[in-house]
Scaffold this motif. Structure first.
Motif, mmCIF file in Angstrom:
data_model
loop_
_atom_site.group_PDB
_atom_site.id
_atom_site.type_symbol
_atom_site.label_atom_id
_atom_site.label_comp_id
_atom_site.label_asym_id
_atom_site.label_seq_id
_atom_site.Cartn_x
_atom_site.Cartn_y
_atom_site.Cartn_z
ATOM 1 N N UNK A 1 -5.020 76.773 -16.742
ATOM 2 C CA UNK A 1 -4.915 78.354 -15.081
ATOM 3 C C UNK A 1 -6.511 77.796 -14.812
ATOM 4 N N UNK A 2 -6.888 76.595 -14.756
ATOM 5 C CA UNK A 2 -7.588 76.022 -13.830
ATOM 6 C C UNK A 2 -7.552 76.199 -12.348
ATOM 7 N N UNK A 3 -6.425 77.096 -11.810
ATOM 8 C CA UNK A 3 -6.668 77.023 -10.495
ATOM 9 C C UNK A 3 -7.491 78.983 -10.147
ATOM 10 N N UNK A 4 -8.081 77.951 -9.157
ATOM 11 C CA UNK A 4 -9.185 79.183 -9.318
ATOM 12 C C UNK A 4 -8.824 80.896 -8.541
ATOM 13 N N UNK A 5 -7.222 80.441 -7.817
ATOM 14 C CA UNK A 5 -6.921 81.951 -7.771
ATOM 15 C C UNK A 5 -8.081 82.769 -6.459
ATOM 16 N N UNK A 6 -8.715 81.659 -5.914
ATOM 17 C CA UNK A 6 -9.866 82.469 -5.052
ATOM 18 C C UNK A 6 -11.279 82.881 -5.572
ATOM 19 N N UNK A 7 -10.983 83.107 -7.039
ATOM 20 C CA UNK A 7 -12.120 83.051 -7.549
ATOM 21 C C UNK A 7 -13.705 83.593 -7.027
ATOM 22 N N UNK A 8 -13.991 85.085 -7.203
ATOM 23 C CA UNK A 8 -15.307 85.719 -6.865
ATOM 24 C C UNK A 8 -16.046 86.677 -7.224
ATOM 25 N N UNK A 9 -16.711 87.480 -6.587
ATOM 26 C CA UNK A 9 -17.207 88.587 -7.153
ATOM 27 C C UNK A 9 -17.100 89.726 -6.752
ATOM 28 N N UNK A 10 -15.831 89.378 -5.531
ATOM 29 C CA UNK A 10 -15.589 90.875 -4.626
ATOM 30 C C UNK A 10 -15.280 91.872 -5.594
ATOM 31 N N UNK A 11 -16.144 93.206 -5.187
ATOM 32 C CA UNK A 11 -14.584 94.222 -5.282
ATOM 33 C C UNK A 11 -13.525 94.417 -4.834
ATOM 34 N N UNK A 12 -12.296 94.497 -6.179
ATOM 35 C CA UNK A 12 -10.966 94.729 -5.342
ATOM 36 C C UNK A 12 -10.655 95.916 -4.787
ATOM 37 N N UNK A 13 -10.350 96.327 -4.314
ATOM 38 C CA UNK A 13 -9.862 97.586 -3.602
ATOM 39 C C UNK A 13 -9.649 99.397 -4.262
ATOM 40 N N UNK A 14 -10.088 99.816 -3.961
ATOM 41 C CA UNK A 14 -9.569 100.977 -5.442
ATOM 42 C C UNK A 14 -8.643 101.591 -5.274
ATOM 43 N N UNK A 15 -8.082 102.522 -6.071
ATOM 44 C CA UNK A 15 -6.874 103.422 -6.198
ATOM 45 C C UNK A 15 -6.546 103.940 -4.656
ATOM 46 N N UNK A 16 -5.188 102.940 -4.441
ATOM 47 C CA UNK A 16 -4.593 103.744 -3.205
ATOM 48 C C UNK A 16 -4.264 105.275 -3.307
ATOM 49 N N UNK A 17 -3.960 106.033 -4.008
ATOM 50 C CA UNK A 17 -3.211 106.606 -4.097
ATOM 51 C C UNK A 17 -1.824 107.108 -3.568
ATOM 52 N N UNK A 18 -0.881 106.044 -4.172
ATOM 53 C CA UNK A 18 0.255 105.588 -3.895
ATOM 54 C C UNK A 18 1.138 105.257 -4.378
ATOM 55 N N UNK A 19 0.311 106.155 -5.692
ATOM 56 C CA UNK A 19 1.110 105.902 -7.327
ATOM 57 C C UNK A 19 1.212 104.972 -7.987
ATOM 58 N N UNK A 20 0.429 103.932 -7.563
ATOM 59 C CA UNK A 20 0.306 102.423 -8.301
ATOM 60 C C UNK A 20 -0.765 102.118 -8.676
ATOM 61 N N UNK A 21 -1.892 103.113 -8.904
ATOM 62 C CA UNK A 21 -3.374 103.155 -9.108
ATOM 63 C C UNK A 21 -3.719 101.576 -8.850
ATOM 64 N N UNK A 22 -4.475 100.686 -9.058
ATOM 65 C CA UNK A 22 -5.398 99.542 -8.444
ATOM 66 C C UNK A 22 -3.809 98.540 -8.139
ATOM 67 N N UNK A 23 -3.004 98.495 -8.810
ATOM 68 C CA UNK A 23 -2.623 97.488 -9.155
ATOM 69 C C UNK A 23 -1.566 96.973 -8.471
ATOM 70 N N UNK A 24 -1.810 97.452 -6.824
ATOM 71 C CA UNK A 24 -1.568 97.228 -5.275
ATOM 72 C C UNK A 24 -0.266 97.332 -4.969
#
Length: 507
Positions: free
Chosen positions: A179-202
């Motif tokens: 699984x070593x494709x890094x997928x853009x690994x970084x230390x940024x904080x992901x977006x918060x719960x957007x209130x659209x009913x799907x939590x923080x799952x995008x």
């Protein structure tokens, strides 16, 4: 809407929201889990983050199904069931990741010890069973255990990866086996719960782009090239099969997971063949009803549904494949569904074999990388602007367009392959097929949707739409895909070929 017999579970979105609420700070930001990369350090420090910590938003596991290019036919059904088990294990691990955010915040080793470690053990046992299936059927013994380890990754678009395709087609030896494709690994904080009913799952604001900001003719993924042009076989054949007026939905995947209930982990729209479930045989498909106007076309055309995250409790709100796995909101059926077969720029096409299976795009492209990403988004009136890694925001009066151009070169022998890709190929840059392949009619699917335009406020997306997907893929647009099984009768397929080769446009 639609028939559903899935098992009931607590919706994953509910679990995500509960975890998010427990960790909310300030204006609704989330404290995401810190994951100490001990597994990486044991591997000689490879892929360790600079700080020794990374914030975990989802899980990345080697896509074993794409790596298994050589599986004896007698073993394929058993292997498919075990591959589906691997998918279930990832889904369950992601569910635990989503509902344990508070524990993760208090323990930097929690994800590794409580989620990734047990997942690795389960995967190793399943991979052993896959190896046994292959060996019993006369296949070559392989060390599949190297694909057991998974990673925690942040919620951002992949910077590139090969989806397990760097093995040279040899089921191993590649450098992506952990699984070593890094997928853009970084230390940024992901977006918060957007209130659209799907939590923080995008999806997140970063997953959308105004169509006016997309450069014309900028999409350069080779896989998206149309096969036809002004030379070669220039005709076309269009089949009219409706827009799923019969409300045929399920979360099966007859190609990848035959005989497995909920093998897709997301809901599909179906047009054409009306007997498409994971348990349908070729005879079942051949004897089925069809929504296509030409009754000689019993092909099955299917794709993940598009949903508007507006709080609607859809028929599958509590079911596997639907809300129980994070696919929430109102299902939007296409206003138009156009299935067109076109030719090749350099040569005539030959008939497709009956029951050939073709998948275009990659449902796991967020973690696999871009190697098989293919479908694209656009807007009516702007279709010279195509984008693969973003959802589009269209101006008033314009509709969202999803486009899929399928592989159009066939190996001349097989209707399927172990990884469901190697028996077909895309044309080369000059429009010709790779050596050993011959041109077949290219299926082009164009879906048009009436979607309320999302808005972005303070960095958060409001009223977003998204394709259904595996929950750990975070509803990224890059994961869109499309599936096809040819069930045209011989007379109709010959008509398709004749129209295309003679330069006619037929319906």
């Amino acid at each position: 809407m639609g028939r559903n017999t899935r098992k009931r579970r607590t919706p994953l979105a509910t679990k995500v929201i509960a975890g998010a609420a427990a960790l909310a700070i300030g204006g609704g930001g989330l404290v995401w889990a810190n994951f100490y990369a001990s597994a990486h350090e044991k591997n000689g420090g490879q892929n360790a983050t600079k700080s020794g910590q990374a914030q975990v938003a989802t899980i990345n596991c080697p896509d074993v199904g794409q790596k298994l290019t050589k599986v004896p036919r007698k073993a394929r059904w058993g292997v498919a069931r075990e591959l589906a088990r691997l998918d279930r294990q990832i889904t369950e691990a992601y569910s635990r990741l989503a509902e344990t955010r508070q524990a993760q915040a208090g323990d930097a080793n929690y994800v590794d010890n409580a989620i990734l470690g047990p997942l690795k053990d389960k995967r190793r046992a399943t991979l052993d069973r896959i190896g046994i299936n292959i060996k019993r059927a006369g296949g070559q013994e392989r060390d599949l255990g190297r694909f057991a380890r998974c990673q925690g990754v942040p919620a951002e678009q992949p910077g590139g990866g090969d989806g397990g395709q760097n093995d040279g087609g040899q089921d191993g030896g590649g450098q992506n086996d952990g699984g070593q494709n890094d997928g853009g690994q970084g230390n940024e904080q992901p977006p918060a719960d957007n209130g659209n009913g799907n939590g923080a799952a995008g999806p997140f604001a970063e997953d959308f782009i105004d169509i006016n900001d997309v450069q014309p003719n900028s999409r350069d993924l080779q896989n998206g090239l149309a096969a036809n042009g002004d030379t070669g076989s220039t005709g076309s054949f269009t089949t009219e099969c409706g827009v799923n007026e019969n409300n045929l939905f399920n979360s099966d995947n007859i190609i990848v997971a035959p005989g497995v209930d909920n093998g897709a982990h997301h809901t599909h729209d179906y047009v054409g063949n009306q007997s498409n479930t994971a348990f349908a045989s070729d005879d079942d498909l051949n004897n089925a009803q069809t929504t296509c106007q030409n009754q000689g076309d019993k092909s099955t055309y299917y794709w993940p549904v598009l949903r508007l995250q507006d709080g609607t409790q859809e028929f599958d709100a509590n079911d596997l494949g639907g809300g129980a796995e994070g696919n929430v909101g109102r299902i939007l059926k296409a206003q138009q569904a156009e299935m067109k077969f076109v030719g090749n720029r350099t040569t005539d096409v030959v008939a497709m074999p009956k029951f050939i299976r073709i998948i275009t795009g990659d449902a796991k492209a967020f973690t696999n990388g871009l190697a098989n990403a293919n479908t694209s988004f656009s807007c009516t009136g702007f279709e010279d602007r195509q984008v693969t890694d973003k959802y589009v925001i269209c101006p008033e009066g314009s509709q969202v367009v999803r486009t899929s151009n399928f592989q159009s070169c066939w190996d001349g022998q097989n209707i399927d392959s172990a990884n469901h890709r190697d028996h077909v190929a895309f044309v080369q840059p000059d429009g010709s097929c790779p050596q050993g392949f011959q041109a077949i009619p290219q299926l082009q699917v164009r879906l048009v949707y009436d979607v309320p335009a999302p808005t972005i406020e303070n960095g958060q997306i409001k009223n977003p739409y998204a394709v259904d997907g595996f929950p750990e893929q975070l509803h990224k647009p890059i994961t869109d895909h499309n599936d096809f099984i040819n069930v045209m009768d011989e007379d109709l397929m010959n008509q398709v070929v004749q129209c295309i080769n003679s330069g006619q446009d037929c319906e």
